[in-house]
Write a protein that holds these residues in place. Structure first.
Motif, mmCIF file in Angstrom:
data_model
loop_
_atom_site.group_PDB
_atom_site.id
_atom_site.type_symbol
_atom_site.label_atom_id
_atom_site.label_comp_id
_atom_site.label_asym_id
_atom_site.label_seq_id
_atom_site.Cartn_x
_atom_site.Cartn_y
_atom_site.Cartn_z
ATOM 1 N N PHE A 17 0.869 -1.178 0.000
ATOM 2 C CA PHE A 17 0.000 0.000 0.000
ATOM 3 C C PHE A 17 0.898 1.218 0.000
ATOM 4 C CE2 PHE A 17 -2.309 -3.323 2.281
ATOM 5 C CZ PHE A 17 -3.465 -3.383 1.526
ATOM 6 N N VAL A 22 4.186 1.027 1.885
ATOM 7 C CA VAL A 22 4.202 -0.049 2.885
ATOM 8 C C VAL A 22 4.060 -1.411 2.233
ATOM 9 C CG1 VAL A 22 3.117 -0.937 4.972
ATOM 10 C CG2 VAL A 22 3.080 1.525 4.495
ATOM 11 N N ALA A 34 2.891 -4.573 2.797
ATOM 12 C CA ALA A 34 2.068 -5.228 3.823
ATOM 13 C C ALA A 34 2.281 -6.732 3.848
ATOM 14 C CB ALA A 34 0.596 -4.909 3.599
ATOM 15 N N PRO A 41 2.942 -10.139 15.001
ATOM 16 C CA PRO A 41 2.761 -8.869 15.704
ATOM 17 C C PRO A 41 1.808 -7.933 14.949
ATOM 18 C CG PRO A 41 5.092 -9.309 15.258
ATOM 19 C CD PRO A 41 4.315 -10.347 14.550
ATOM 20 N N ASN A 42 1.398 -6.869 15.589
ATOM 21 C CA ASN A 42 0.550 -5.867 14.931
ATOM 22 C C ASN A 42 1.196 -5.370 13.657
ATOM 23 O OD1 ASN A 42 -0.339 -4.744 18.136
ATOM 24 N ND2 ASN A 42 -1.740 -5.601 16.653
ATOM 25 N N GLY A 43 0.409 -5.257 12.620
ATOM 26 C CA GLY A 43 0.921 -4.727 11.358
ATOM 27 C C GLY A 43 1.713 -5.733 10.560
ATOM 28 N N ALA A 44 1.670 -7.031 10.953
ATOM 29 C CA ALA A 44 2.466 -8.045 10.272
ATOM 30 C C ALA A 44 1.922 -8.375 8.886
ATOM 31 C CB ALA A 44 2.526 -9.309 11.126
ATOM 32 N N GLY A 45 0.661 -8.041 8.645
ATOM 33 C CA GLY A 45 0.091 -8.326 7.332
ATOM 34 C C GLY A 45 -0.956 -9.429 7.350
ATOM 35 N N LYS A 46 -1.394 -9.822 8.526
ATOM 36 C CA LYS A 46 -2.348 -10.929 8.649
ATOM 37 C C LYS A 46 -3.687 -10.589 7.993
ATOM 38 C CE LYS A 46 -2.127 -10.724 13.182
ATOM 39 N NZ LYS A 46 -1.229 -9.562 13.355
ATOM 40 N N TYR A 75 -8.961 -7.305 -1.541
ATOM 41 C CA TYR A 75 -7.833 -6.740 -2.298
ATOM 42 C C TYR A 75 -7.336 -7.797 -3.254
ATOM 43 C CZ TYR A 75 -7.267 -3.594 1.741
ATOM 44 O OH TYR A 75 -7.460 -2.698 2.737
ATOM 45 N N GLN A 99 -12.107 -8.144 11.693
ATOM 46 C CA GLN A 99 -11.416 -7.739 12.921
ATOM 47 C C GLN A 99 -12.263 -6.722 13.692
ATOM 48 O OE1 GLN A 99 -7.400 -6.758 12.084
ATOM 49 N NE2 GLN A 99 -6.939 -6.044 14.150
ATOM 50 N N GLU A 157 -9.406 -12.394 14.140
ATOM 51 C CA GLU A 157 -9.459 -12.078 15.570
ATOM 52 C C GLU A 157 -10.866 -12.173 16.155
ATOM 53 O OE1 GLU A 157 -7.101 -8.851 16.883
ATOM 54 O OE2 GLU A 157 -5.643 -9.046 15.269
ATOM 55 N N HIS A 177 -4.601 -13.259 18.373
ATOM 56 C CA HIS A 177 -3.460 -12.819 19.167
ATOM 57 C C HIS A 177 -3.281 -13.636 20.442
ATOM 58 C CE1 HIS A 177 -1.735 -9.413 17.117
ATOM 59 N NE2 HIS A 177 -2.937 -8.903 16.872
ATOM 60 N N ALA A 192 -5.324 -3.212 16.794
ATOM 61 C CA ALA A 192 -5.423 -1.781 16.514
ATOM 62 C C ALA A 192 -6.691 -1.505 15.726
ATOM 63 C CB ALA A 192 -4.200 -1.338 15.710
ATOM 64 N N ARG A 221 -8.881 0.253 13.020
ATOM 65 C CA ARG A 221 -8.522 0.833 11.732
ATOM 66 C C ARG A 221 -9.634 1.686 11.206
ATOM 67 N NH1 ARG A 221 -7.917 -2.127 6.905
ATOM 68 N NH2 ARG A 221 -7.708 -4.102 7.977
HETATM 69 N N1 LIG Z 1 -5.974 -0.325 3.025
HETATM 70 C C1 LIG Z 1 -4.734 -0.045 3.453
HETATM 71 N N2 LIG Z 1 -4.128 1.105 3.082
HETATM 72 C C2 LIG Z 1 -2.888 1.400 3.498
HETATM 73 N N3 LIG Z 1 -2.169 0.628 4.304
HETATM 74 C C3 LIG Z 1 -2.710 -0.528 4.726
HETATM 75 C C4 LIG Z 1 -4.032 -0.927 4.334
HETATM 76 N N4 LIG Z 1 -4.312 -2.107 4.903
HETATM 77 C C5 LIG Z 1 -3.223 -2.442 5.621
HETATM 78 N N5 LIG Z 1 -2.255 -1.505 5.527
HETATM 79 C C6 LIG Z 1 -0.920 -1.553 6.157
HETATM 80 O O1 LIG Z 1 -0.387 -2.813 5.910
HETATM 81 C C7 LIG Z 1 0.302 -3.290 7.039
HETATM 82 C C8 LIG Z 1 -0.261 -4.613 7.453
HETATM 83 O O2 LIG Z 1 -1.570 -4.399 8.003
HETATM 84 P P1 LIG Z 1 -2.533 -5.556 8.439
HETATM 85 O O3 LIG Z 1 -3.806 -4.921 8.827
HETATM 86 O O4 LIG Z 1 -2.571 -6.592 7.406
HETATM 87 O O5 LIG Z 1 -1.797 -6.103 9.736
HETATM 88 P P2 LIG Z 1 -2.278 -7.161 10.803
HETATM 89 O O6 LIG Z 1 -1.261 -8.213 10.864
HETATM 90 O O7 LIG Z 1 -3.662 -7.562 10.529
HETATM 91 O O8 LIG Z 1 -2.211 -6.294 12.142
HETATM 92 P P3 LIG Z 1 -3.143 -6.305 13.424
HETATM 93 O O9 LIG Z 1 -2.667 -7.385 14.312
HETATM 94 O O10 LIG Z 1 -2.906 -4.971 14.020
HETATM 95 O O11 LIG Z 1 -4.521 -6.476 12.940
HETATM 96 C C9 LIG Z 1 0.183 -2.201 8.096
HETATM 97 O O12 LIG Z 1 1.340 -1.415 8.049
HETATM 98 C C10 LIG Z 1 -0.990 -1.412 7.648
HETATM 99 O O13 LIG Z 1 -0.878 -0.071 8.050
#
Ligand SMILES: Nc1ncnc2c1ncn2[C@@H]1O[C@H](COP(=O)(O)OP(=O)(O)OP(=O)(O)O)[C@@H](O)[C@H]1O
Ligand SMILES: [Mg+2]
Lengths: 265, 356
Positions: A14, A17, A19, A38-43, A54, A86, A178, A211, A263, A265
């Motif tokens: 994105f 980033v 992801a 971890p948070n933001g890992a891309g799950k 997507y 989530q 989650e 988590h 987190a 969103r």
């Molecule tokens: N639609 C989007 N636009 C921009 N950035 C995005 C978008 N969706 C996810 N991201 C970014 O991609 C990365 C992965 O996000 P993702 O939500 O997949 O993490 P996650 O593993 O689900 O985290 P969490 O445990 O916090 O839910 C993060 O840095 C997030 O900010």
């Protein structure tokens, strides 16, 4: 190839980033596979690509051997993929019953003309699917909530109804993002029980993002670990627990046993 | 009315899923229908029929149409009167110019409006919320322009086409009671259709899109298809309502009766009556039809006391101000409108004398 869901070298960025980068994952029929990290890992991003929300920049996703990489979400649902979100995404102005009946949408056929002349085909179809929905209502023990508008329910029950809506679709693949986030211990145990039952008794393949390590290690057949968009480990719960890279990813965050709250969103 | 639900065990899902699962509701509705069809045409005055009941019924149908689009499917439209106009001219042209049977002409009007609705619905996948509202506003103006400028449709500068004598299956519809019954029959049948639609698969899909379009799509609902469908069905209802207004109320198709003001008025009806409620469409239509009459009566009374203070100008503006104020009131205080107030009252009575 016998995998129900196969994800091959999938990447998604994105803006700047990255992801998800080059993730592979195979999930066999009837398996319960967890994705942690971890948070933001891309799950969530990975799940979003499976459900067609997507489309990946690179890589390939297949369901029962059929390529679904660029298929629209509503068509993927019709192939038997259901999910929860989530941050709960119920239809807040609709009753619990209507939310669950909506879960049957792809299994039903009635269009405008059959529906306006209700007494006949449409009624028979509604009644038939109502029966399936009642099974889900009994299974989740939400008999008292049928006529409640979902927006008025407490958080834990909303999560349960959302699971119900996904299960009502009778999916062959169920994606849960989650489902226990923000729940207390008792609610978590109930939810874990439901997920296990869906997986074992109804033979539904489950991909679970969660988590809570206790729950994950308890109920998963296999666990995949994502960190900064990459899959850093995969295996049985015991293998993953002992993996030094996993320990490092989590220790680096000081989140072992106490993962961060999801987190918003 | 008390304890009517106690001990009722619904023996089958079909019964539980009936339009009126409660016996008492069925009785009340049955009585209303009998009075509407069997009593009112014989006892009501010409003024009551033509001045109140016929416009209320026709606008209720228009409001149901807009409610399907806005209240159920969540797509705001400021161009509803344009679809009513297409239906009115379509039906009058089919009936008057080509001599088609009455009901077939209504159908033609509805389908013509639905066709325009399909075209407007096409971009609704990309255009959302505020921008969609502006698009429908443009449609309102384009349709008005088309009808006044295309001679084949409007017949000239005033864009007025008279409706010839109405004949239904050989019977002349030439009196107030008969016109009323024509309206009532049409509106009741289409209300039953609408009820069946909104309580089953298609209606649930619309509400899901309204509440959370992303989740709706993930649950298998093709957004384009169902948004288009909402536009098509909504416009069909608007079209038939427009036809009823021109046939039974004005006896002419006249573009002045389908302007932006009317679009706003129908929107006001569903806000006041209740978004996502068919009953609310009726209540809102009755309320908005009655409002100017009530206001003008009140003004006349005030005028008598205060001398020359209340001019016709003041009267006309007072109506708009009060209408606007009511819309604001309902948006803020009771977004679910009169229909919700009615339900609250019913629930209260049901539990009376022991509310919990
Ligand atoms: N639609 C989007 N636009 C921009 N950035 C995005 C978008 N969706 C996810 N991201 C970014 O991609 C990365 C992965 O996000 P993702 O939500 O997949 O993490 P996650 O593993 O689900 O985290 P969490 O445990 O916090 O839910 C993060 O840095 C997030 O900010
Ligand atoms: Mg996430």
């Amino acid at each position: 190839m016998s995998a129900q869901l196969s994800i091959h070298g999938v990447s998604k960025s994105f803006g700047g980033v990255q992801a998800v980068s080059g993730v592979d994952l195979e999930v066999g029929p009837d398996e319960l596979v967890s994705v942690i990290g971890p948070n933001g890992a891309g799950k969530t991003s990975l799940l979003n690509m499976v459900s067609g929300f997507y489309h990946p920049d690179r890589g390939r996703i297949a369901l029962d051997g059929q390529d679904i990489t660029r298929v629209a979400p509503y068509r993927i649902a019709a192939l038997g993929v259901a999910r929860t979100f989530q941050n709960i995404a119920l239809f807040k102005g609709m009753t619990v019953l209507d939310n669950l009946m909506l879960g049957r949408h792809v299994r039903m056929r009635s269009g405008v003309l059959a529906s306006i002349a209700y007494w006949g085909l449409a009624q028979r179809e509604e009644v038939r699917h109502r029966r399936r929905v009642e099974d889900v209502i009994d299974f989740l023990r939400i008999q008292d909530l049928r006529r409640r508008v979902t927006g008025s329910l407490p958080y834990g029950l909303q999560k349960r109804v959302e699971l119900g809506r996904a299960v009502a679709l009778e999916p062959k693949l169920l994606l849960l993002d989650e489902p226990m986030g923000g729940m207390n211990q008792e609610e978590k145990e109930d939810m874990a029980r439901f997920i296990l039952d869906v997986n074992e008794e109804w033979g539904t393949t489950v991909v679970l993002i969660e988590h809570d390590m206790g729950v994950v290690m308890d109920i998963s057949d296999r666990v995949a670990v994502l960190d900064m968009g990459q899959k850093i480990a995969e295996g049985t719960p015991d293998e993953v627990r002992a993996d030094p890279r996993v320990i490092k990813a989590y220790l680096g965050e000081k989140k072992v046993g106490h993962p961060a709250r999801p987190a918003a969103r | 009315m008390i304890y009517r639900e106690a001990g009722i065990y619904r023996s089958s899902y079909a019964a539980d899923m009936a339009i009126f699962p409660l016996a008492l509701d069925r009785i009340v509705v049955g009585v209303v229908v009998v009075i509407a069809f069997g009593v009112i045409p014989f006892v009501a005055s010409g003024y009551l029929l033509k001045g109140l009941l016929i416009p209320t019924l026709a606008y209720a149908l228009a409001a149901i149409g807009l409610n399907i689009l806005t209240g159920y499917a969540g797509q705001l439209s400021l161009g509803h009167a344009a679809f009513m106009a297409v239906g009115a001219y379509g039906a009058v042209i089919a009936y008057g110019r080509y001599g088609w049977p009455l009901l077939l002409s209504f159908l033609v009007g509805g389908l013509a409006a639905a066709a325009v609705g399909a075209v407007v619905g096409l971009p609704s996948l990309r255009i959302k919320g505020f921008y969609l509202a502006v698009t429908t506003l443009a449609v309102q103006y384009i349709v008005e322009w088309g009808i006044t400028h295309v001679r084949w449709i409007g017949g000239g500068v005033y864009a007025t086409i008279d409706v010839p004598d109405i004949v239904l299956l050989g019977a002349p519809i030439d009196t107030g009671p008969r016109r009323y019954l024509l309206c009532l029959g049409t509106v009741v049948v289409l209300t039953v259709f609408a009820k069946n639609l909104v309580r089953t698969r298609v209606g649930r899909a619309w509400m899901a899109i309204r509440d959370r379009d992303v989740a709706a799509e993930i649950m298998g609902i093709g957004l384009l298809r169902y948004k288009m469908l909402a536009f098509v069905v909504s416009s069909f209802y608007a079209g038939v309502a427009g036809a009823l207004i021109s046939f039974c109320f004005y006896q002419a198709a006249n573009i002045e009766e389908y302007t932006l003001t009317i679009s706003i008025r129908v929107l006001g009806m569903i806000i006041i009556g209740g978004m996502g409620s068919l009953l609310g469409s009726y209540l809102g239509a009755a309320f908005v039809v009655l409002l100017p009459i009530a206001i003008s009566n009140a003004m006349v009374a005030v005028g008598r006391v205060s001398g020359g203070l209340v001019t016709t100008d003041v009267r006309a503006n007072a109506e708009l101000v009060i209408f606007g104020g009511l819309i604001l009131f309902f948006l803020i205080v009771e977004p679910l409108g009169l229909a919700r107030l009615w339900k609250t009252l019913k629930d209260y009575l049901r539990l009376w004398p022991f509310p919990y």
